[in-house]
Design an enzyme around this catalytic site. Structure first.
Site, PDB file in Angstrom:
ATOM      1  N   LYS A   1     -11.572 -18.810  -6.614  1.00  0.00           N
ATOM      2  CA  LYS A   1     -12.841 -18.189  -6.672  1.00  0.00           C
ATOM      3  C   LYS A   1     -12.626 -16.704  -6.523  1.00  0.00           C
ATOM      4  CE  LYS A   1     -17.696 -18.384  -5.558  1.00  0.00           C
ATOM      5  NZ  LYS A   1     -18.590 -19.112  -4.544  1.00  0.00           N
TER       6      LYS A   1
ATOM      7  N   SER B   1     -22.631 -20.898  -6.657  1.00  0.00           N
ATOM      8  CA  SER B   1     -21.851 -19.520  -7.157  1.00  0.00           C
ATOM      9  C   SER B   1     -20.451 -20.038  -7.618  1.00  0.00           C
ATOM     10  CB  SER B   1     -22.057 -18.398  -6.245  1.00  0.00           C
ATOM     11  OG  SER B   1     -21.416 -18.765  -5.170  1.00  0.00           O
TER      12      SER B   1
ATOM     13  N   SER C   1     -23.188 -23.562  -2.729  1.00  0.00           N
ATOM     14  CA  SER C   1     -22.625 -23.054  -4.091  1.00  0.00           C
ATOM     15  C   SER C   1     -20.995 -23.969  -4.320  1.00  0.00           C
ATOM     16  CB  SER C   1     -21.977 -21.673  -3.609  1.00  0.00           C
ATOM     17  OG  SER C   1     -23.341 -20.693  -3.627  1.00  0.00           O
TER      18      SER C   1
END
Length: 503
Positions: free
Chosen positions: A79, A149, A173
């Site tokens: 990420k 996210s 997330s």
């Protein structure tokens, strides 16, 4: 079976047996990423040349008799909040367009030590402040949101464009996008995985964890990430251990808490049905089902937003004032809202969290894990802002996704989402397994036992999101989309009431 279709555990076993090389696996995953990236947009960027070099180095090491473990030579996505020395960490934001990491994050360093092959950085909702990851599309249906996210990480894994990935979880997330894309996501105990070198959204709620195809894979990744790091003030001095413990498959004696309240309130009927069927499978494996009452539910939303919003605004204070135009509109509104919250509201939220943690500890003393839906509905169509429930209430899509995941962030307990089938629209449904602090072994054991009952465990999403537009239409009997004016911005919370909490 093509190499990119292998789970992490299967790929590691094939590499160990010299039936597959790290170079062959990496080339297959890179080719898969190239094939799907144009329409899924999971990656900020794929660094193919660097990945090939790392795979070749891993192959040379193994030929010389040095095998670092199950992650050695296995490709991953990271990420884009997580620093890798010499590489950009953009947080999917124009604010970070010139940022180059000066050193490795703890997570990146540990993955490198384990011999994993970094393919590139995966997209996040800007600075992880949202539940949709708007630049990325759902791996099952391009017309649906990826979830956020950590949407890029979940989509890359679900599509076979990464064998595993790393995400962060502040209000769901990791678990939300994992559930919406039909993969496994683990939010560990707060502090178990160090966050040094990870861009923060809310330091008292942030967690780092794996996104994988199977629970077995998640256990392998978690073992490589844990261990104390004094550079993270929240880091726990817990020893590294193998997950899950012995005895997986037989859940005799395991006490599984089934919520009477909160977690099955305002949940789509097909989601509830899939999760309750999965709970029945746990019972069939020997688990004892125990009804539980989730404590202090009226405070969940207020505490989550009361902690996250001011902490995020404090983190971004300098750049928000200097270059507000560089933030996406939805994130800029949220950061601006944080400047309006009073110190007393933040302190009341902190006090309420302490009381909630104590109440959850009392509940978890009576059961070993709590089971619940991961999200109250499947992946929403892109652009849908709100949902109307059967009781007539209207809720923002992002609020609905965070509602069931936030309690584990507030309390800091481990929470695992596992796929439990598809809804009426053919899209994935996830079930959460929530445990005691440092109870990852138990949570993973239960998840792996359930997973072993499914013939489709570890499956990839259909090629190219073949469900397409047909799946993007509202399904009869499910919550209806609402497009009231003015529509709430993606990720915008409902007004946050002051939290009243007394001893």
């Amino acid at each position: 079976m093509r190499p990119y279709e292998l789970t992490l555990a299967d790929a590691a076993a094939a590499i160990r047996a010299k039936e597959l090389s790290p170079v062959e696996l990496t080339e297959s995953v890179l080719a898969r990423a190239e094939a799907v990236e144009s329409h899924l947009h999971a990656f900020v960027g794929v660094r193919a040349a660097e990945a090939r070099r790392a795979a070749a180095e891993a192959q040379d090491e193994m030929a010389a008799g040095r095998h670092r473990g199950p992650l050695h030579g296995v490709p991953l996505g990271l990420k884009d909040l997580i620093d890798v020395k010499g590489q950009p960490t953009t947080a999917s934001s124009s604010v970070r367009s010139d940022h180059i990491a000066a050193e490795d994050s703890t997570v990146a360093a540990r993955l490198a030590d384990a011999g994993a092959v970094l393919l590139g950085k995966t997209h996040t909702h800007e600075f992880a402040y949202g539940l949709t990851t708007p630049q990325t599309r759902n791996a099952w249906d391009e017309g649906r949101v990826a979830g956020g996210s950590s949407g890029g990480s979940a989509v890359a894994v679900a599509a076979g464009a990464a064998t595993f990935a790393i995400g962060t979880d502040t209000g769901g997330s990791i678990r939300v996008p994992a559930a919406l894309n039909g993969v496994v996501g683990l939010k560990p105990t707060y502090g178990l995985v160090p966050r040094y070198g990870v861009t923060s959204l809310s330091w008292s709620l942030d967690h780092v964890g794996p996104v994988t195809r199977t629970v077995e894979d998640a256990a392998l990744v978690l073992a490589a990430l844990t261990g104390h790091d004094p550079r993270d003030p929240a880091s726990i001095a817990a020893p590294r251990e193998a997950y899950p413990p012995h005895g997986e498959g037989d859940l005799t004696g395991l006490r599984v808490g089934v919520p009477r309240n909160y977690y099955f309130d305002r949940v789509a009927p097909d989601v509830e049905s899939a999760v309750r069927d999965a709970i029945d499978r746990l019972r069939d494996l020997g688990a004892r089902l125990v009804d539980v009452d989730i404590p202090m539910t009226r405070y969940v939303q207020a505490v989550q937003w009361g902690l996250m919003v001011p902490e995020a605004t404090a983190y971004h204070e300098g750049t928000l004032r200097a270059t507000p135009e560089l933030y996406a509109p939805d994130v800029r509104v949220l950061l601006g809202a944080g400047e309006l919250l009073l110190a007393g509201d933040y302190l009341r939220a902190q006090r309420a969290r302490t009381l909630m943690r104590r109440a959850w500890a009392r509940m978890l003393a009576e059961v070993d894990v709590v089971v619940a839906p991961s999200t109250p509905l499947t992946a929403a169509p892109v652009g849908q802002q709100s949902v109307q429930w059967a009781d007539g209430s209207v809720e923002g899509v992002c609020d609905s996704y965070v509602r069931l995941s936030a309690p584990a962030n507030i309390t800091g307990v481990p929470a695992l989402t596992v796929p439990v089938g598809q809804g009426a629209d053919g899209l994935p449904v996830g079930m959460q397994l929530i445990g005691r602090p440092l109870g990852e072994g138990t949570v993973l054991r239960a998840g792996r036992a359930y997973e072993a009952t499914r013939a489709d465990a570890g499956r990839l999403a259909p090629d190219g999101g073949v469900l397409g537009a047909a799946a993007s239409a509202p399904t009869p009997g499910l919550p209806a989309p609402v497009s009231a004016e003015p529509a709430p911005l993606s990720g915008e919370p409902a007004p946050t009431p002051a939290v009243e909490a007394r001893n």
